[in-house]
Motif scaffolding. Sequence first.
Motif, PDB file in Angstrom:
ATOM      1  N   ARG A   3       0.837  -1.200   0.000  1.00 20.08           N
ATOM      2  CA  ARG A   3       0.000   0.000   0.000  1.00 20.08           C
ATOM      3  C   ARG A   3       0.878   1.258   0.000  1.00 20.08           C
ATOM      4  O   ARG A   3       0.583   2.225  -0.686  1.00 20.08           O
ATOM      5  N   LYS A   4       1.948   1.177   0.806  1.00 20.91           N
ATOM      6  CA  LYS A   4       2.864   2.337   0.858  1.00 20.91           C
ATOM      7  C   LYS A   4       3.454   2.614  -0.530  1.00 20.91           C
ATOM      8  O   LYS A   4       3.749   3.741  -0.884  1.00 20.91           O
ATOM      9  N   LYS A   5       3.614   1.532  -1.323  1.00 23.27           N
ATOM     10  CA  LYS A   5       4.171   1.716  -2.670  1.00 23.27           C
ATOM     11  C   LYS A   5       3.081   2.041  -3.700  1.00 23.27           C
ATOM     12  O   LYS A   5       3.314   2.012  -4.909  1.00 23.27           O
ATOM     13  N   GLY A   6       1.855   2.220  -3.220  1.00 25.52           N
ATOM     14  CA  GLY A   6       0.797   2.693  -4.112  1.00 25.52           C
ATOM     15  C   GLY A   6      -0.154   1.621  -4.621  1.00 25.52           C
ATOM     16  O   GLY A   6      -1.005   1.901  -5.454  1.00 25.52           O
ATOM     17  N   GLN A   7      -0.002   0.365  -4.154  1.00 21.08           N
ATOM     18  CA  GLN A   7      -0.943  -0.672  -4.618  1.00 21.08           C
ATOM     19  C   GLN A   7      -1.887  -1.073  -3.488  1.00 21.08           C
ATOM     20  O   GLN A   7      -1.444  -1.552  -2.442  1.00 21.08           O
ATOM     21  N   ARG A   8      -3.156  -0.917  -3.703  1.00 21.04           N
ATOM     22  CA  ARG A   8      -4.112  -1.319  -2.690  1.00 21.04           C
ATOM     23  C   ARG A   8      -4.565  -2.759  -2.957  1.00 21.04           C
ATOM     24  O   ARG A   8      -5.088  -3.066  -4.032  1.00 21.04           O
ATOM     25  N   ILE A   9      -4.361  -3.628  -1.980  1.00 19.31           N
ATOM     26  CA  ILE A   9      -4.822  -5.023  -2.111  1.00 19.31           C
ATOM     27  C   ILE A   9      -5.807  -5.275  -0.973  1.00 19.31           C
ATOM     28  O   ILE A   9      -5.458  -5.142   0.204  1.00 19.31           O
ATOM     29  N   TYR A  10      -7.027  -5.635  -1.332  1.00 14.83           N
ATOM     30  CA  TYR A  10      -8.042  -5.897  -0.297  1.00 14.83           C
ATOM     31  C   TYR A  10      -7.853  -7.283   0.315  1.00 14.83           C
ATOM     32  O   TYR A  10      -7.433  -8.223  -0.374  1.00 14.83           O
ATOM     33  N   ILE A  11      -8.221  -7.400   1.582  1.00 12.93           N
ATOM     34  CA  ILE A  11      -8.502  -8.742   2.116  1.00 12.93           C
ATOM     35  C   ILE A  11     -10.012  -8.920   2.003  1.00 12.93           C
ATOM     36  O   ILE A  11     -10.780  -8.116   2.537  1.00 12.93           O
ATOM     37  N   VAL A  12     -10.402  -9.949   1.261  1.00 13.45           N
ATOM     38  CA  VAL A  12     -11.820 -10.320   1.225  1.00 13.45           C
ATOM     39  C   VAL A  12     -11.931 -11.570   2.097  1.00 13.45           C
ATOM     40  O   VAL A  12     -11.428 -12.642   1.736  1.00 13.45           O
ATOM     41  N   LEU A  43      -6.997  -5.706  12.219  1.00 10.81           N
ATOM     42  CA  LEU A  43      -5.635  -6.011  11.767  1.00 10.81           C
ATOM     43  C   LEU A  43      -5.255  -5.345  10.447  1.00 10.81           C
ATOM     44  O   LEU A  43      -4.086  -5.119  10.171  1.00 10.81           O
ATOM     45  N   TYR A  44      -6.254  -5.055   9.608  1.00  9.21           N
ATOM     46  CA  TYR A  44      -5.929  -4.516   8.285  1.00  9.21           C
ATOM     47  C   TYR A  44      -7.065  -3.599   7.814  1.00  9.21           C
ATOM     48  O   TYR A  44      -8.232  -4.010   7.809  1.00  9.21           O
ATOM     49  N   ASP A  45      -6.701  -2.388   7.420  1.00 12.71           N
ATOM     50  CA  ASP A  45      -7.731  -1.383   7.079  1.00 12.71           C
ATOM     51  C   ASP A  45      -8.580  -1.772   5.861  1.00 12.71           C
ATOM     52  O   ASP A  45      -9.785  -1.572   5.851  1.00 12.71           O
ATOM     53  N   GLU A  46      -7.906  -2.316   4.827  1.00 11.44           N
ATOM     54  CA  GLU A  46      -8.624  -2.547   3.556  1.00 11.44           C
ATOM     55  C   GLU A  46      -9.308  -3.918   3.581  1.00 11.44           C
ATOM     56  O   GLU A  46      -9.012  -4.808   2.774  1.00 11.44           O
ATOM     57  N   GLY A  54     -27.226 -13.570   4.140  1.00 14.41           N
ATOM     58  CA  GLY A  54     -25.878 -13.240   4.574  1.00 14.41           C
ATOM     59  C   GLY A  54     -25.657 -11.745   4.449  1.00 14.41           C
ATOM     60  O   GLY A  54     -26.609 -10.988   4.184  1.00 14.41           O
ATOM     61  N   TYR A  55     -24.441 -11.302   4.646  1.00 12.33           N
ATOM     62  CA  TYR A  55     -24.169  -9.868   4.462  1.00 12.33           C
ATOM     63  C   TYR A  55     -22.689  -9.589   4.257  1.00 12.33           C
ATOM     64  O   TYR A  55     -21.827 -10.400   4.610  1.00 12.33           O
ATOM     65  N   ILE A  56     -22.447  -8.404   3.667  1.00  9.11           N
ATOM     66  CA  ILE A  56     -21.087  -7.888   3.469  1.00  9.11           C
ATOM     67  C   ILE A  56     -20.901  -6.787   4.500  1.00  9.11           C
ATOM     68  O   ILE A  56     -21.806  -5.971   4.697  1.00  9.11           O
ATOM     69  N   THR A  57     -19.730  -6.743   5.140  1.00 11.88           N
ATOM     70  CA  THR A  57     -19.401  -5.589   5.979  1.00 11.88           C
ATOM     71  C   THR A  57     -18.102  -4.989   5.455  1.00 11.88           C
ATOM     72  O   THR A  57     -17.109  -5.695   5.268  1.00 11.88           O
ATOM     73  N   ILE A  58     -18.152  -3.682   5.213  1.00  9.78           N
ATOM     74  CA  ILE A  58     -17.005  -2.965   4.650  1.00  9.78           C
ATOM     75  C   ILE A  58     -16.369  -2.134   5.753  1.00  9.78           C
ATOM     76  O   ILE A  58     -17.069  -1.400   6.463  1.00  9.78           O
ATOM     77  N   SER A  59     -15.058  -2.257   5.918  1.00 10.01           N
ATOM     78  CA  SER A  59     -14.404  -1.518   7.000  1.00 10.01           C
ATOM     79  C   SER A  59     -14.554  -0.015   6.811  1.00 10.01           C
ATOM     80  O   SER A  59     -14.335   0.500   5.703  1.00 10.01           O
ATOM     81  N   PRO A  60     -14.884   0.701   7.905  1.00 11.92           N
ATOM     82  CA  PRO A  60     -14.940   2.171   7.794  1.00 11.92           C
ATOM     83  C   PRO A  60     -13.559   2.764   7.523  1.00 11.92           C
ATOM     84  O   PRO A  60     -13.448   3.935   7.155  1.00 11.92           O
TER      85      PRO A  60
END
Length: 384
Positions: A191-200, A221-224, A243-249
Amino acid sequence: MKDSSWIRAMFEEGEKLKKQYGDTDIFDFTLGNPITEPPKALKEELIRIVSSDVRGMHRYMTNSGYEEVREQIAGFHRAKTKLDFTRDHVVMTVGSAGGLNVVLKSILDPADEIIVPRPYFVEFRFYIENHGGVMKLVDTRDNFHLDIEKIEKAITSKTKAIIINSPNNPTGVVYREEELRELSRLLNEKRKKGQRIYIVADEAYRKIIYDGISFPNLFKLYDETIIVTSHSKDLALPGERIGYITISPLIKNAQSLIDATIFSNRILGFINAPAIMQKLVGKFQGNSVDIMDYQKKRDTIYSILLDSGLEVVKPMGAFYIFPKSPVKDDVKFVRTLQKHHILAVPGVGFGKQGYFRLAYCVELDVIERSRQYFQEAGKALHKS
Ligand SMILES: Cc1ncc(COP(=O)(O)O)c(C=O)c1O
């Protein structure tokens, strides 16, 4: 279509054997379709809801689902994490399967890559490919825990997310806080190098955990992080598709991701999650079926497998166990088990040859009676 599911294929073959030998003499461990009934209080609440004469209960609603239910779920996550979840971070879905498809549709551009630790729940491939993504399998360690170095090597400029399924289907492993912290460190470097990788995170089994072990909260543990879950297993409602999806604030530009998931829920044809089930599950966020019942089943199948001379990692959660096949060819061994009336799924069906999966969400009595058959299969193998 032929390669679409070893689980289904084995289940179908089992049905034929049941016709031949009768139901009670076949030990079917193929499907993760729990025989457990939903909690009594949930059934009573369901009756109350369907008997109510409130008008409008069966109408269309906003695509993300009922506000009061999403608020109840957001409150559950606020209490667990102390993060600022609101109902806007929650989107009600048609089970985890629906939720995963909605998330993947929302985040994937054509040819984006999704990392999946192997062995894996076979549907992930189809969900990823549904939305133009490419699945990149990464082997786990011998104990099925994450191999962070291998994950690091698999990351390319196209990597959009990693799917973390814990408790895991098919292994029953629950990832520890330390390995998830390591993963988070790695993704934060990217992320610091500019690539955002999500944990799904696919947490369909998150409440089915044994021996009092704690379940690390990925939001802390992880924002994204995007978590997808359902009540198919913890409240035993798989046919009801809720079911449901929860997205981190803490996700950067969370609002555009929220908007994308609501839109995807609509255009994938789900429109919204089933109305009555939404009304039902909001109040039951802290509840589950009897986990000790599953733990007893885990203990029984684990001891049977050890006594039969098989090598196996003790599951920490979910209701699957993934022993090593005593012969290299797992399909051949599954056929040997079939001859001894035991129905299992070969590891190749989960991307991992040399193993096989048993789903022990069956009656305890079925597991206990299978002991003799496992032992006979073991003996037959030694003679051959
Ligand atoms: C790992 C995993 N994810 C998702 C699902 C889909 O579950 P749902 O009924 O919530 O769609 C399953 C079902 O077995 C599963 O094992």
